[in-house]
Design a protein around this motif. Structure first.
Motif, PDB file in Angstrom:
ATOM      1  N   GLY A 338       0.788  -1.207   0.131  1.00 28.33           N
ATOM      2  CA  GLY A 338       0.031   0.053   0.056  1.00 28.33           C
ATOM      3  C   GLY A 338       0.735   1.258   0.036  1.00 28.33           C
ATOM      4  O   GLY A 338       1.872   1.071  -0.075  1.00 28.33           O
ATOM      5  N   VAL A 339       0.284   2.593   0.189  1.00 29.78           N
ATOM      6  CA  VAL A 339       0.953   3.531   0.240  1.00 29.78           C
ATOM      7  C   VAL A 339       1.000   4.016   1.798  1.00 29.78           C
ATOM      8  O   VAL A 339       0.123   3.873   2.450  1.00 29.78           O
ATOM      9  CB  VAL A 339       0.190   4.804  -0.363  1.00 29.78           C
ATOM     10  CG1 VAL A 339       0.814   6.218  -0.200  1.00 29.78           C
ATOM     11  CG2 VAL A 339       0.148   4.490  -1.967  1.00 29.78           C
ATOM     12  N   LEU A 340       2.219   4.352   2.199  1.00 31.43           N
ATOM     13  CA  LEU A 340       2.582   4.476   3.378  1.00 31.43           C
ATOM     14  C   LEU A 340       2.069   5.932   3.997  1.00 31.43           C
ATOM     15  O   LEU A 340       2.567   7.018   3.400  1.00 31.43           O
ATOM     16  CB  LEU A 340       4.094   4.715   3.594  1.00 31.43           C
ATOM     17  CG  LEU A 340       4.642   4.729   5.198  1.00 31.43           C
ATOM     18  CD1 LEU A 340       4.120   3.652   6.170  1.00 31.43           C
ATOM     19  CD2 LEU A 340       6.098   4.852   5.365  1.00 31.43           C
ATOM     20  N   LYS A 341       1.252   5.676   4.736  1.00 31.86           N
ATOM     21  CA  LYS A 341       0.459   7.050   5.637  1.00 31.86           C
ATOM     22  C   LYS A 341       1.381   7.455   6.636  1.00 31.86           C
ATOM     23  O   LYS A 341       1.674   8.794   6.952  1.00 31.86           O
ATOM     24  CB  LYS A 341      -0.873   6.566   5.729  1.00 31.86           C
ATOM     25  CG  LYS A 341      -1.542   8.035   6.443  1.00 31.86           C
ATOM     26  CD  LYS A 341      -3.165   7.487   6.421  1.00 31.86           C
ATOM     27  CE  LYS A 341      -3.956   8.671   7.055  1.00 31.86           C
ATOM     28  NZ  LYS A 341      -5.390   8.345   7.375  1.00 31.86           N
ATOM     29  N   ALA A 342       1.607   6.550   7.647  1.00 29.59           N
ATOM     30  CA  ALA A 342       2.378   6.908   9.031  1.00 29.59           C
ATOM     31  C   ALA A 342       2.748   5.891   9.715  1.00 29.59           C
ATOM     32  O   ALA A 342       2.301   4.771   9.415  1.00 29.59           O
ATOM     33  CB  ALA A 342       1.256   7.729   9.561  1.00 29.59           C
ATOM     34  N   ILE A 343       3.753   5.982  10.348  1.00 33.49           N
ATOM     35  CA  ILE A 343       4.296   5.228  11.418  1.00 33.49           C
ATOM     36  C   ILE A 343       4.271   5.762  12.964  1.00 33.49           C
ATOM     37  O   ILE A 343       4.933   6.824  12.951  1.00 33.49           O
ATOM     38  CB  ILE A 343       5.832   4.761  11.075  1.00 33.49           C
ATOM     39  CG1 ILE A 343       6.058   4.265   9.879  1.00 33.49           C
ATOM     40  CG2 ILE A 343       6.445   3.793  12.054  1.00 33.49           C
ATOM     41  CD1 ILE A 343       7.468   4.118   9.311  1.00 33.49           C
ATOM     42  N   LYS A 366       4.933   7.092  -0.183  1.00 33.66           N
ATOM     43  CA  LYS A 366       5.152   6.021  -1.216  1.00 33.66           C
ATOM     44  C   LYS A 366       4.632   4.764  -1.109  1.00 33.66           C
ATOM     45  O   LYS A 366       4.392   4.418  -0.252  1.00 33.66           O
ATOM     46  CB  LYS A 366       6.832   5.940  -1.253  1.00 33.66           C
ATOM     47  CG  LYS A 366       7.464   7.262  -1.594  1.00 33.66           C
ATOM     48  CD  LYS A 366       9.000   7.115  -1.523  1.00 33.66           C
ATOM     49  CE  LYS A 366       9.751   8.593  -1.693  1.00 33.66           C
ATOM     50  NZ  LYS A 366      11.365   8.506  -1.629  1.00 33.66           N
ATOM     51  N   ARG A 367       4.696   3.997  -2.248  1.00 31.26           N
ATOM     52  CA  ARG A 367       4.121   2.686  -2.331  1.00 31.26           C
ATOM     53  C   ARG A 367       5.052   1.905  -1.698  1.00 31.26           C
ATOM     54  O   ARG A 367       6.349   1.566  -1.935  1.00 31.26           O
ATOM     55  CB  ARG A 367       3.731   2.073  -3.503  1.00 31.26           C
ATOM     56  CG  ARG A 367       2.855   0.809  -3.906  1.00 31.26           C
ATOM     57  CD  ARG A 367       2.349   0.736  -5.043  1.00 31.26           C
ATOM     58  NE  ARG A 367       1.500  -0.486  -5.170  1.00 31.26           N
ATOM     59  CZ  ARG A 367       0.164  -0.526  -4.698  1.00 31.26           C
ATOM     60  NH1 ARG A 367      -0.332   0.711  -4.082  1.00 31.26           N
ATOM     61  NH2 ARG A 367      -0.585  -1.759  -4.701  1.00 31.26           N
ATOM     62  N   VAL A 368       4.720   0.858  -0.690  1.00 28.26           N
ATOM     63  CA  VAL A 368       5.431   0.038  -0.068  1.00 28.26           C
ATOM     64  C   VAL A 368       5.067  -1.438  -0.399  1.00 28.26           C
ATOM     65  O   VAL A 368       3.720  -1.671  -0.459  1.00 28.26           O
ATOM     66  CB  VAL A 368       5.688   0.345   1.684  1.00 28.26           C
ATOM     67  CG1 VAL A 368       6.351   1.663   1.664  1.00 28.26           C
ATOM     68  CG2 VAL A 368       4.517   0.436   2.167  1.00 28.26           C
ATOM     69  N   ARG A 369       5.934  -2.358   0.212  1.00 24.82           N
ATOM     70  CA  ARG A 369       5.394  -3.773   0.176  1.00 24.82           C
ATOM     71  C   ARG A 369       6.213  -4.740   1.135  1.00 24.82           C
ATOM     72  O   ARG A 369       7.006  -4.381   1.902  1.00 24.82           O
ATOM     73  CB  ARG A 369       5.940  -4.273  -1.173  1.00 24.82           C
ATOM     74  CG  ARG A 369       7.243  -4.396  -1.305  1.00 24.82           C
ATOM     75  CD  ARG A 369       7.731  -5.043  -2.902  1.00 24.82           C
ATOM     76  NE  ARG A 369       9.092  -4.995  -3.206  1.00 24.82           N
ATOM     77  CZ  ARG A 369       9.775  -5.548  -4.219  1.00 24.82           C
ATOM     78  NH1 ARG A 369       8.908  -5.780  -4.942  1.00 24.82           N
ATOM     79  NH2 ARG A 369      10.951  -5.510  -4.087  1.00 24.82           N
ATOM     80  N   LYS A 370       5.742  -5.922   1.362  1.00 24.89           N
ATOM     81  CA  LYS A 370       6.447  -6.711   2.211  1.00 24.89           C
ATOM     82  C   LYS A 370       8.235  -6.927   1.561  1.00 24.89           C
ATOM     83  O   LYS A 370       8.033  -7.031   0.320  1.00 24.89           O
ATOM     84  CB  LYS A 370       5.918  -8.227   2.259  1.00 24.89           C
ATOM     85  CG  LYS A 370       6.426  -9.295   3.048  1.00 24.89           C
ATOM     86  CD  LYS A 370       5.554 -10.688   2.780  1.00 24.89           C
ATOM     87  CE  LYS A 370       6.390 -11.888   3.684  1.00 24.89           C
ATOM     88  NZ  LYS A 370       5.859 -12.929   3.543  1.00 24.89           N
TER      89      LYS A 370
END
Length: 407
Positions: A338-343, A366-370
């Motif tokens: 998905g797209v990283l919104k927040a940590i 940005k788009r992130v993945r496993k």
């Protein structure tokens, strides 16, 4: 007038990359970056740079001539992809530098495997080299699955995969061979390494060559996740292992370096220990990645990056240090796409005793993945402790406290 330029042929884009220029300045040298494109260096504001074809030795030499050969004190790179050509350029200019032919035997994992095979005292995985499409018929010989399949030359765990049957191996080999260039736009050699899978515990060994001696700085304990890909998600320095095992690991690495050829500066070895034997997985002619130099600095006071940078300018005769703390890094990853919104949760972690530093903002939006390689990690947190148990407790708490929001 003494030479005052330390020339960097490309650089790591994160971690040690930017800091190396600060170290050059602190030691009285002007760090200049030669690069294909400055756009890949987002945090390098204020760095003097020149654009040229950094994959062409003749172009690099022309840039040195423009600067004035007599003004250049040293030539290096903090990017593994450019260590060999940096050494070749330094030799051509007439500077004291490592032998690029020796560096190639470290970087090309197929050459490393073949070279180490000459010494029966060195344990390493059984291996097979597939050299282009013509070597595909060798795959029918494989029997005892699983196997690790990896490019002969790359970095950051790119395209390293554990394969459980012949079909998976064929697909991974084809995927690697289909790539013409790597992430730095360098031409890929059509060679794939297929290795026996070694289980057991994983460690890295940080070694420093002074020209006279090989000094073992210490052993890092490592964990990985994301099978069938192998992504390092935690490092602890120093490892807490028995004296006998420490001696076995150090001797194995020293023997391997003896076969491959001694180098000045930092050398990073990765090993696995299974059933009382130490297996050489790979050895790299560079500083460790994964912020391990920072862990070493926090635990011992040694600035390994500074020593490495200085080794391209002057002779490093010896070093004194004492391990006073344990230091660890927890990498942050996601199991979803998905797209990283927040940590979330960093406010609490920053209040941990022993909290040192964190980097968690670079991939927001940005788009992130496993994770499939180290570039898929979302960031990290570094903490220290006076005890091994206390450090592990803090690292476990980081995983519990942080939560990841994806769109």
């Amino acid at each position: 007038m003494r030479p005052n330029i330390l020339l960097f042929i490309e650089s790591n884009t994160t971690g040690t990359g930017r800091k190396a220029f600060d170290i050059a300045k602190e030691n009285g040298y002007n760090g200049i970056l030669l690069t294909n494109s400055i756009n890949q260096y987002h945090d390098f504001s204020g760095i003097e740079y020149k654009v040229c074809d950094t994959n062409d030795l003749d172009c690099l030499y022309q840039e040195v001539e423009k600067l004035g050969i007599h003004t250049v004190a040293g030539i290096m790179s903090t990017s593994e992809y450019y260590i060999e050509i940096s050494a070749a350029l330094a030799n051509r200019v007439g500077l004291n530098a490592n032998n690029p032919d020796i560096i190639r035997h470290y970087r090309d994992k197929s050459l490393l495997r073949t070279t180490l095979s000459a010494n029966q005292e060195i344990n390493q995985p059984l291996f097979m080299i597939v050299d282009g499409e013509t070597g595909m018929e060798k795959l029918h010989e494989l029997m005892d699955f699983p196997y690790i399949v990896k490019p002969a030359e790359d970095s950051g765990s790119n395209d390293v995969k554990l394969c459980y049957n012949r079909r998976e191996i064929e697909e991974q080999v084809q995927a690697i061979l289909s790539k013409e260039v790597n992430m730095r736009n360098q031409r890929m050699h059509p060679k794939v390494l297929i290795e026996e899978y070694i289980g057991g515990d994983e460690y890295s060994v940080e070694v420093f060559g002074t020209g006279k001696d090989l000094i073992t700085i210490g052993i890092t304990e490592k964990t990985t996740k994301g099978s069938p890909y192998f992504i390092e998600d935690r490092h602890i320095f120093p490892s807490r292992i028995p004296v006998e095992l420490t001696a076995l690991i150090e001797r194995s690495v020293q023997l391997a370096i003896g076969e491959l050829g001694h180098l000045n500066g930092a050398v990073h070895a990765e090993v696995k220990v299974e059933a009382g034997s130490c297996y050489i997985i790979e050895i790299n002619p560079r500083l460790a990645g994964g912020m391990i130099p920072e862990l070493i600095k926090q635990a011992t006071g040694i600035d390994l990056l500074e020593l490495h940078v200085r080794s391209f300018i002057e002779s490093i005769d010896s070093m004194m240090y004492e391990t006073a703390h344990y230091s660890g890094i927890q990498f942050v990853t996601t199991s979803s796409t998905g797209v990283l919104k927040a940590i979330n949760g960093m406010e609490k972690i920053e209040r941990f005793s022993g909290f040192h530093m964190a980097s968690l903002d670079s991939k927001k939006g940005k788009r992130v993945r496993k994770p499939r390689n180290s570039s898929d990690r979302l960031g990290y947190v570094i903490v220290t402790s006076s005890s091994y148990e206390g450090l592990k407790e803090k690292l476990n708490s980081i995983e519990e406290v942080l939560s990841i929001e994806l769109d």
